[in-house]
Design an enzyme around this catalytic site. Structure first.
Site, PDB file in Angstrom:
ATOM      1  N   ASN A 190       0.826  -1.138   0.232  1.00  0.00           N
ATOM      2  CA  ASN A 190       0.141   0.079   0.003  1.00  0.00           C
ATOM      3  C   ASN A 190       0.872   1.132  -0.054  1.00  0.00           C
ATOM      4  O   ASN A 190       1.343   1.666   0.991  1.00  0.00           O
ATOM      5  CB  ASN A 190      -0.691   0.012   1.233  1.00  0.00           C
ATOM      6  CG  ASN A 190      -1.800   0.993   1.310  1.00  0.00           C
ATOM      7  OD1 ASN A 190      -1.934   2.078   0.511  1.00  0.00           O
ATOM      8  ND2 ASN A 190      -2.743   0.959   2.421  1.00  0.00           N
ATOM      9  N   ARG A 227      -2.174  -1.743  -3.836  1.00  0.00           N
ATOM     10  CA  ARG A 227      -3.328  -0.548  -4.014  1.00  0.00           C
ATOM     11  C   ARG A 227      -3.077   0.589  -5.069  1.00  0.00           C
ATOM     12  O   ARG A 227      -1.953   0.807  -5.331  1.00  0.00           O
ATOM     13  CB  ARG A 227      -3.162   0.377  -2.768  1.00  0.00           C
ATOM     14  CG  ARG A 227      -4.130   1.502  -2.586  1.00  0.00           C
ATOM     15  CD  ARG A 227      -3.812   2.313  -1.431  1.00  0.00           C
ATOM     16  NE  ARG A 227      -4.568   3.253  -1.496  1.00  0.00           N
ATOM     17  CZ  ARG A 227      -4.312   4.509  -0.854  1.00  0.00           C
ATOM     18  NH1 ARG A 227      -3.027   4.728  -0.052  1.00  0.00           N
ATOM     19  NH2 ARG A 227      -5.126   5.686  -0.633  1.00  0.00           N
ATOM     20  N   HIS A 278      -9.599   6.818  -1.712  1.00  0.00           N
ATOM     21  CA  HIS A 278      -9.631   6.370  -0.568  1.00  0.00           C
ATOM     22  C   HIS A 278     -10.855   5.321  -0.474  1.00  0.00           C
ATOM     23  O   HIS A 278     -11.333   4.861   0.517  1.00  0.00           O
ATOM     24  CB  HIS A 278      -9.917   7.273   0.746  1.00  0.00           C
ATOM     25  CG  HIS A 278      -8.755   8.111   0.812  1.00  0.00           C
ATOM     26  ND1 HIS A 278      -8.902   9.645   1.024  1.00  0.00           N
ATOM     27  CD2 HIS A 278      -7.508   7.882   0.804  1.00  0.00           C
ATOM     28  CE1 HIS A 278      -7.580  10.091   1.264  1.00  0.00           C
ATOM     29  NE2 HIS A 278      -6.859   9.301   1.077  1.00  0.00           N
ATOM     30  N   HIS A 301     -11.746  10.144   5.682  1.00  0.00           N
ATOM     31  CA  HIS A 301     -10.619   9.548   5.711  1.00  0.00           C
ATOM     32  C   HIS A 301      -9.502  10.460   5.760  1.00  0.00           C
ATOM     33  O   HIS A 301      -9.367  11.359   4.726  1.00  0.00           O
ATOM     34  CB  HIS A 301     -10.506   8.576   4.426  1.00  0.00           C
ATOM     35  CG  HIS A 301      -9.047   7.835   4.450  1.00  0.00           C
ATOM     36  ND1 HIS A 301      -8.805   6.615   4.885  1.00  0.00           N
ATOM     37  CD2 HIS A 301      -7.860   8.195   4.364  1.00  0.00           C
ATOM     38  CE1 HIS A 301      -7.626   6.280   4.839  1.00  0.00           C
ATOM     39  NE2 HIS A 301      -7.020   7.534   4.509  1.00  0.00           N
ATOM     40  N   ARG A 335      -0.964  18.987  -0.516  1.00  0.00           N
ATOM     41  CA  ARG A 335      -2.029  19.411  -1.888  1.00  0.00           C
ATOM     42  C   ARG A 335      -3.173  20.387  -1.046  1.00  0.00           C
ATOM     43  O   ARG A 335      -3.710  20.529   0.092  1.00  0.00           O
ATOM     44  CB  ARG A 335      -2.892  18.197  -1.939  1.00  0.00           C
ATOM     45  CG  ARG A 335      -2.192  17.245  -2.724  1.00  0.00           C
ATOM     46  CD  ARG A 335      -2.835  15.851  -2.998  1.00  0.00           C
ATOM     47  NE  ARG A 335      -2.048  14.864  -2.079  1.00  0.00           N
ATOM     48  CZ  ARG A 335      -2.692  13.658  -1.911  1.00  0.00           C
ATOM     49  NH1 ARG A 335      -3.935  13.449  -2.329  1.00  0.00           N
ATOM     50  NH2 ARG A 335      -2.122  12.795  -0.979  1.00  0.00           N
ATOM     51  N   ASP A 384       3.532  17.004   8.256  1.00  0.00           N
ATOM     52  CA  ASP A 384       2.954  16.211   9.289  1.00  0.00           C
ATOM     53  C   ASP A 384       1.937  16.974  10.145  1.00  0.00           C
ATOM     54  O   ASP A 384       2.215  17.843  10.856  1.00  0.00           O
ATOM     55  CB  ASP A 384       4.314  15.689  10.057  1.00  0.00           C
ATOM     56  CG  ASP A 384       3.686  14.602  10.925  1.00  0.00           C
ATOM     57  OD1 ASP A 384       2.859  14.689  11.443  1.00  0.00           O
ATOM     58  OD2 ASP A 384       4.460  13.494  11.091  1.00  0.00           O
ATOM     59  N   ARG A 417       0.996  16.405  13.147  1.00  0.00           N
ATOM     60  CA  ARG A 417       1.365  16.489  14.370  1.00  0.00           C
ATOM     61  C   ARG A 417       2.038  17.879  14.729  1.00  0.00           C
ATOM     62  O   ARG A 417       2.079  18.336  15.907  1.00  0.00           O
ATOM     63  CB  ARG A 417       2.086  15.272  14.847  1.00  0.00           C
ATOM     64  CG  ARG A 417       1.459  13.951  14.935  1.00  0.00           C
ATOM     65  CD  ARG A 417       2.239  12.838  14.870  1.00  0.00           C
ATOM     66  NE  ARG A 417       2.555  12.548  13.616  1.00  0.00           N
ATOM     67  CZ  ARG A 417       3.133  11.106  13.326  1.00  0.00           C
ATOM     68  NH1 ARG A 417       3.017  10.198  14.258  1.00  0.00           N
ATOM     69  NH2 ARG A 417       3.324  10.893  11.939  1.00  0.00           N
ATOM     70  N   GLY A 475      -4.798   8.398   9.524  1.00  0.00           N
ATOM     71  CA  GLY A 475      -3.696   8.674  10.303  1.00  0.00           C
ATOM     72  C   GLY A 475      -4.200   9.888  11.324  1.00  0.00           C
ATOM     73  O   GLY A 475      -4.227   9.817  12.644  1.00  0.00           O
ATOM     74  N   ILE A 476      -4.891  10.737  10.663  1.00  0.00           N
ATOM     75  CA  ILE A 476      -5.344  12.229  11.461  1.00  0.00           C
ATOM     76  C   ILE A 476      -6.671  11.719  12.096  1.00  0.00           C
ATOM     77  O   ILE A 476      -7.081  11.832  13.172  1.00  0.00           O
ATOM     78  CB  ILE A 476      -5.417  13.347  10.612  1.00  0.00           C
ATOM     79  CG1 ILE A 476      -3.960  13.698  10.123  1.00  0.00           C
ATOM     80  CG2 ILE A 476      -5.963  14.408  11.362  1.00  0.00           C
ATOM     81  CD1 ILE A 476      -4.079  14.688   9.023  1.00  0.00           C
ATOM     82  N   GLY A 477      -7.650  11.183  11.310  1.00  0.00           N
ATOM     83  CA  GLY A 477      -8.677  10.952  11.844  1.00  0.00           C
ATOM     84  C   GLY A 477      -8.898   9.926  13.062  1.00  0.00           C
ATOM     85  O   GLY A 477      -9.580  10.228  13.979  1.00  0.00           O
ATOM     86  N   ASN A 487      -6.316   9.385  15.028  1.00  0.00           N
ATOM     87  CA  ASN A 487      -5.309   9.622  16.417  1.00  0.00           C
ATOM     88  C   ASN A 487      -5.488  11.067  16.650  1.00  0.00           C
ATOM     89  O   ASN A 487      -5.333  11.455  18.106  1.00  0.00           O
ATOM     90  CB  ASN A 487      -3.804   9.450  15.836  1.00  0.00           C
ATOM     91  CG  ASN A 487      -3.553   8.172  15.364  1.00  0.00           C
ATOM     92  OD1 ASN A 487      -3.753   7.413  16.264  1.00  0.00           O
ATOM     93  ND2 ASN A 487      -2.989   7.858  14.155  1.00  0.00           N
ATOM     94  N   GLU A 546      -6.954  -1.127   4.954  1.00  0.00           N
ATOM     95  CA  GLU A 546      -7.161  -1.318   3.711  1.00  0.00           C
ATOM     96  C   GLU A 546      -6.576  -2.751   3.204  1.00  0.00           C
ATOM     97  O   GLU A 546      -6.885  -3.146   2.124  1.00  0.00           O
ATOM     98  CB  GLU A 546      -6.261  -0.229   3.089  1.00  0.00           C
ATOM     99  CG  GLU A 546      -7.040   1.280   3.021  1.00  0.00           C
ATOM    100  CD  GLU A 546      -6.217   2.295   3.083  1.00  0.00           C
ATOM    101  OE1 GLU A 546      -5.201   2.409   3.629  1.00  0.00           O
ATOM    102  OE2 GLU A 546      -6.676   3.307   2.167  1.00  0.00           O
TER     103      GLU A 546
HETATM  104  P1  ADP Z   1      -1.223   8.194   4.181  1.00  0.00           P
HETATM  105  O1  ADP Z   1      -2.246   9.298   3.494  1.00  0.00           O
HETATM  106  O2  ADP Z   1       0.034   8.511   3.545  1.00  0.00           O
HETATM  107  O3  ADP Z   1      -1.785   6.666   4.131  1.00  0.00           O
HETATM  108  P2  ADP Z   1      -1.728   8.216   7.168  1.00  0.00           P
HETATM  109  O4  ADP Z   1      -3.372   7.638   6.806  1.00  0.00           O
HETATM  110  O5  ADP Z   1      -0.691   7.166   7.711  1.00  0.00           O
HETATM  111  O6  ADP Z   1      -1.207   8.771   5.573  1.00  0.00           O
HETATM  112  O7  ADP Z   1      -1.939   9.721   7.796  1.00  0.00           O
HETATM  113  C1  ADP Z   1      -0.594  10.069   7.694  1.00  0.00           C
HETATM  114  C2  ADP Z   1      -1.050  11.332   8.785  1.00  0.00           C
HETATM  115  O8  ADP Z   1      -1.456  11.211   9.751  1.00  0.00           O
HETATM  116  C3  ADP Z   1       0.321  12.393   8.800  1.00  0.00           C
HETATM  117  O9  ADP Z   1      -0.180  13.802   8.314  1.00  0.00           O
HETATM  118  C4  ADP Z   1       0.383  12.555  10.204  1.00  0.00           C
HETATM  119  O10 ADP Z   1       0.800  13.431  10.888  1.00  0.00           O
HETATM  120  C5  ADP Z   1      -1.091  12.023  10.886  1.00  0.00           C
HETATM  121  N1  ADP Z   1      -0.965  11.535  12.270  1.00  0.00           N
HETATM  122  C6  ADP Z   1      -0.324  10.210  12.434  1.00  0.00           C
HETATM  123  N2  ADP Z   1      -0.474   9.926  13.943  1.00  0.00           N
HETATM  124  C7  ADP Z   1      -0.804  11.124  14.459  1.00  0.00           C
HETATM  125  C8  ADP Z   1      -1.267  11.455  15.587  1.00  0.00           C
HETATM  126  N3  ADP Z   1      -0.927  10.824  16.629  1.00  0.00           N
HETATM  127  N4  ADP Z   1      -1.881  12.861  15.833  1.00  0.00           N
HETATM  128  C9  ADP Z   1      -2.168  13.637  14.790  1.00  0.00           C
HETATM  129  N5  ADP Z   1      -1.866  13.170  13.472  1.00  0.00           N
HETATM  130  C10 ADP Z   1      -1.157  12.088  13.291  1.00  0.00           C
END
Ligand code: ADP
Length: 399
Positions: free
Chosen positions: A9, A91, A182, A210, A243, A285, A287, A333-335, A337, A386
């Site tokens: 992926n 993917r 997605h 997503h 983007r 990022d 974070r 990742g954001i959704g 965490n 996924e």
């Molecule tokens: P991709 O689109 O590359 O598959 P992911 O779904 O893994 O990416 O998400 C990556 C994003 O998630 C990054 O912007 C990262 O900063 C964010 N992220 C990961 N962990 C956390 C966290 N604990 N808190 C906030 N954002 C996070």
């Protein structure tokens, strides 16, 4: 017994890989190369019985990460496991008009995929690179590579949502329309929601956010996607890591005609230099800005803009399913965490009876969590998977 599938992926900032049995969903090897092309890049992986192995290498490219996976992790260190693999599932973000469901890859498919590169300029080249490398490095399994498309999920979007209001030959002759992305994640989220709500998928009405390095929001009515924020390409819609998301197309003409920026450079600006990175000026990022939300005005504005745009989409989609909505779902990742992103987004939606329970919202999501206040519309956080969806499609096509 040979019954395992390797799933690759390739995301824009990460490459996730796993070797799993699609029938019982047991994962035998699992890993991720993350923060690719940044100075914090690393590969972390573990097998079912072993502890985590982590390899850090600054500014690791996608190419390096795939080679490391194939040569070091699979052929060198896990050759027995590798011998049980019957197929590779890749993917692919955008299959254009040609691919409405998953396919076994051959030369013709590769040619068609090459023609779709412009539909996902960040992702499709990376997906293709993975496919070509696997065919080259594992010649005995060259005809066991399967492409699973993010766009398949969105093919039932009605014409009124997927057409652009531009002269009709651009759709009929050149296939310019909304494709979305997605979809593999949305597919998993729907299957998972069906189990959580104990409801047939055909009866589900949800809004799926997503939110990762790339972000999109989709609305599902009676189990079918009826609109989504990404468009002809994944540059459209929400603000993302690098983007821009929605912009007035006239900005492009102005940049080109008045500022003398070439079309190639504008494409690079909108795909690789915009979004969160452009807003905070430091990092794509999420974070980075999340950690400074309370101490830096720029980072506060970055997060606020991200959430405000998301809330605008959610509220417009809400009216398409409001009488029967089952939930708003956060994933990616954001959704999954960022409790802060969820809190701010939902705050804009309070007047629609969406309320967050702060305590529930703080809980780490391992599988799924409800985070809404009692007696308000359900808000769910689900960890997406996924890989399972890709593995099942791959198994069905190669076996
Ligand atoms: P991709 O689109 O590359 O598959 P992911 O779904 O893994 O990416 O998400 C990556 C994003 O998630 C990054 O912007 C990262 O900063 C964010 N992220 C990961 N962990 C956390 C966290 N604990 N808190 C906030 N954002 C996070």
């Amino acid at each position: 017994m040979k019954n395992l599938v390797l799933v690759l992926n390739c995301g824009s900032s990460s490459i996730k890989f796993s070797v799993l049995d699609p029938n019982n969903e047991v994962v035998y090897l699992n890993g991720e190369a993350s923060a690719l092309n940044l100075d914090s890049s690393s590969i972390i992986w573990n097998t079912k019985n072993n502890k985590k192995i982590s390899v850090c290498k600054k500014f690791m490219s996608h190419n390096y990460a795939i080679e490391y996976l194939c040569k070091e992790i699979l052929l060198e260190k896990n050759s027995l496991l590798f011998s049980k693999i019957i197929g590779f599932g890749h993917r692919v973000v955008n299959g254009g008009i040609n691919f409405k469901k998953s396919v076994l890859i051959d030369n013709l498919v590769i040619k068609k995929l090459e023609k779709c590169i412009f539909l996902a300029p960040i992702h499709n080249p990376l997906n293709l690179m993975g496919i070509k490398k696997f065919i080259k490095l594992f010649p005995k399994l060259h005809n066991k590579n399967v492409a699973v498309f993010d766009t398949s999920f969105h093919y039932k979007i009605p014409k009124m949502s997927y057409l652009y209001a531009i002269p009709k030959e651009f759709y009929y002759k050149y296939s310019i329309r909304k494709y979305g992305a997605h979809g593999i994640s949305c597919n998993y989220i729907l299957q998972k929601s069906s189990k959580i709500f104990k409801k047939n998928i055909k009866c589900l009405n949800v809004i799926i956010c997503h939110l990762g390095n790339g972000s999109s929001v989709s609305v599902v009515k009676n189990g079918v996607c009826i609109d989504t924020s990404m468009g002809f390409t994944p540059t459209d819609g929400l603000i993302m890591g690098t983007r821009s998301g929605d912009i007035d197309p006239s900005i492009i003409f102005y940049m080109n005609e008045n500022l003398g920026i070439s079309i190639k450079d504008i494409k690079n600006i909108l795909n690789n230099k915009s979004g969160i990175l452009a807003l905070n000026g430091k990092s794509s990022d999420f974070r980075h800005s999340e950690n400074k939300y309370y101490s830096s005005e720029i980072d506060k504005l970055t997060i606020t803009m991200f959430c405000y745009r998301l809330a605008k989409y959610i509220s417009s989609y809400f009216f398409l399913i409001k009488n029967k909505i089952d939930a708003i779902i956060f994933t990616g990742g954001i959704g999954t965490n960022s409790s802060l992103a969820r809190k701010i987004t939902i705050h804009y939606l309070n007047s629609l009876n969406f309320y967050i329970d702060n305590k529930k919202n703080q809980k780490k999501c391992l599988d799924f969590n409800f985070i809404n206040k009692n007696d308000t519309i359900p808000i769910l956080v689900i960890s997406t998977n996924e890989e399972i969806v890709i593995a099942k499609d791959t198994f069905n096509l190669v076996s």
